[in-house]
Enzyme design. Structure first.
Site, PDB file in Angstrom:
ATOM      1  N   SER A 149      -9.780   2.207   2.568  1.00  0.00           N
ATOM      2  CA  SER A 149      -8.910   2.970   1.690  1.00  0.00           C
ATOM      3  C   SER A 149      -7.845   2.129   0.979  1.00  0.00           C
ATOM      4  O   SER A 149      -7.197   2.612   0.049  1.00  0.00           O
ATOM      5  CB  SER A 149      -8.200   4.070   2.498  1.00  0.00           C
ATOM      6  OG  SER A 149      -7.285   3.521   3.439  1.00  0.00           O
ATOM      7  N   SER A 197      -9.887   0.189   6.875  1.00  0.00           N
ATOM      8  CA  SER A 197      -9.337   0.327   5.532  1.00  0.00           C
ATOM      9  C   SER A 197      -8.698  -0.930   4.953  1.00  0.00           C
ATOM     10  O   SER A 197      -8.367  -0.949   3.768  1.00  0.00           O
ATOM     11  CB  SER A 197      -8.323   1.473   5.493  1.00  0.00           C
ATOM     12  OG  SER A 197      -8.973   2.713   5.619  1.00  0.00           O
ATOM     13  N   LYS A 238       0.833  -1.201   0.000  1.00  0.00           N
ATOM     14  CA  LYS A 238       0.000   0.000   0.000  1.00  0.00           C
ATOM     15  C   LYS A 238       0.867   1.249   0.000  1.00  0.00           C
ATOM     16  O   LYS A 238       1.906   1.305   0.665  1.00  0.00           O
ATOM     17  CB  LYS A 238      -0.919  -0.010   1.233  1.00  0.00           C
ATOM     18  CG  LYS A 238      -1.899   1.166   1.285  1.00  0.00           C
ATOM     19  CD  LYS A 238      -2.831   1.065   2.481  1.00  0.00           C
ATOM     20  CE  LYS A 238      -3.820   2.238   2.508  1.00  0.00           C
ATOM     21  NZ  LYS A 238      -4.778   2.133   3.630  1.00  0.00           N
TER      22      LYS A 238
END
Length: 418
Positions: free
Chosen positions: A84, A108, A9
């Site tokens: 997210s 997330s 990420k």
């Protein structure tokens, strides 16, 4: 890990690789060091395939706020993939990579895993070091694994978990890291009590098909020895409000003033990223997503008018929520409910109103804030489809009983495959 391709990420530093945390204000920054978990993956023989996009400064549960454009649901490109950690989830779901690293402050990892139909684990707070990752608030920041199977999630957790020699002061020094990928492989769940959380079902916005699919998945566990019990935590309904007081205040104080890294702790500070983010967040606010702008303005208002009172009150209420969970875990070993109580929503159209934009951003988090506030482990995995869209079950457990959570998930997965 020798043949595993892993995506990271874009909140996590990888030396020599550009990093923008989903926000154009950071575009052009290149990390000068590896986060601890990156070093551990490489040392274990994993191959890092690249970075995955994420929502703008990680402040959306949907998948249309990243500075590079929307992330599309792998099952229906007109719908949200969840956020997210949207890019990580979709790259795993489509088979582009074997595993991914996600981050979780308010769901997330679990939100995009649920809507993309994969497995995502938010580990116990402190089990995985956050060293070298851009955060929101040091009391709710988590990193964790995402994969297609529970076993692959367990394997990646084995590699990234463990004490970081004081670089992340939120970690206890006596962390034990079992061989998760081997120990989850149980034949039965005799003696395990699975609690169905009353408050996790039946919201006004709930889809009855989602509720029923999750109940059916839990009932199947009785065939392998588990006992299913009903449990209740009324404070669950307030967890979103508690989280908002922490998250919104932190978006103002942490993101705008300290580049997302905070202060006052004795650990590792990535000075180059702090400097770049600090300058960018003061001079390039037009590159912020509307939800970021709204949160910063609200955080500024709360700070200037109430001097941190509601942040402090929310942190105090976390203890009551944790106590409620501890009392419930005296009656059961894990707690189950839908991850998101409805199917993936449509992406908003270009030119939609701010009201619709904001509602699409934050509407899916009713069941996931608790575990960031308590710090307890929580996992989501797919248990069914409706209209070709995945339905996720949410399984949470006691602190540092991540293995127990994954054992139950492993059995859910096996029964689902039969």
């Amino acid at each position: 890990m020798q043949v595993s391709e892993i995506i990271i990420k874009d909140t996590v530093m990888v030396a020599g690789v550009p990093m923008m945390n989903g926000c154009r204000a950071l575009e052009g920054y290149t990390a000068d060091t590896d986060a601890t978990i990156v070093t551990r993956i490489l040392d274990a023989g994993g191959t890092i395939s690249g970075k995955s996009t994420n929502e703008n400064l990680c402040f959306s549960g949907s998948s249309f706020t990243t500075g590079k454009g929307p992330v599309l649901n792998p099952h229906d490109p007109t719908r949200s993939a969840g956020g997210s950690s949207s890019g990580s989830a979709v790259l795993v779901a489509t088979g582009e990579v074997d595993m991914a690293i996600g981050g979780d402050q308010g769901g997330s990892i679990r939100l995009p895993a649920a809507w993309s139909g994969i497995v995502g684990l938010k580990p116990t707070f402190g089990l995985v070091p956050y060293t070298g990752a851009m955060g929101l608030d040091g009391s709710i920041d988590h990193l964790g694994p995402m994969a297609k199977t529970v076993q692959d999630c367990a394997l990646l957790l084995e590699v990234i978990a463990g004490y970081d020699n004081g670089l992340d002061p939120r970690q206890p020094t006596n962390i034990a890291v079992p061989e998760y990928s081997k120990e989850i492989q149980v034949d039965r769940l005799d003696g395990i009590k699975v609690g169905l959380l009353k408050e996790g079902f039946g919201f006004p916005e709930s889809d009855p098909r989602v509720d029923e699919a999750v109940r059916n998945a839990v009932r199947k566990l009785e065939s392998v020895g588990a006992e299913v019990v009903d449990v209740s935590i009324p404070l669950h309904y307030e967890s979103g409000h508690i989280w908002n007081c922490i998250g919104i205040t932190s978006k103002f104080t942490g993101t705008r003033h300290t580049g997302g890294f905070g202060s006052g702790y004795n650990g590792f500070y990535p000075t180059s990223l702090i400097t770049t983010a600090g300058m960018a967040f003061r001079s390039q606010t037009n590159d912020f997503d509307p939800s970021i702008k709204a949160s910063i303005m609200l955080g500024d208002y709360m700070q200037s008018h109430y001097y941190g009172k509601y942040y402090a009150k929310a942190q105090n209420l976390r203890r009551l929520l944790r106590d409620a969970y501890d009392q419930t875990f005296e009656k059961c070993d894990v707690i189950a409910m839908p991850t998101i109580p409805f199917l993936p929503t449509k992406l908003p159209k270009d030119g939609c109103s701010i009201k619709e934009y904001m509602q699409s951003n934050k509407c899916m988090g009713a069941n996931i804030a608790d575990d960031d506030l308590t710090g307890y482990p929580a996992l989501t995995m797919n248990v069914d489809y409706q209209c070709n869209l995945p339905i996720g079950i949410h399984i949470s457990g006691r602190p540092f009983e991540d293995l127990q959570v994954m054992k139950v998930a492993w059995m859910v997965e096996r029964l689902h495959q039969l």
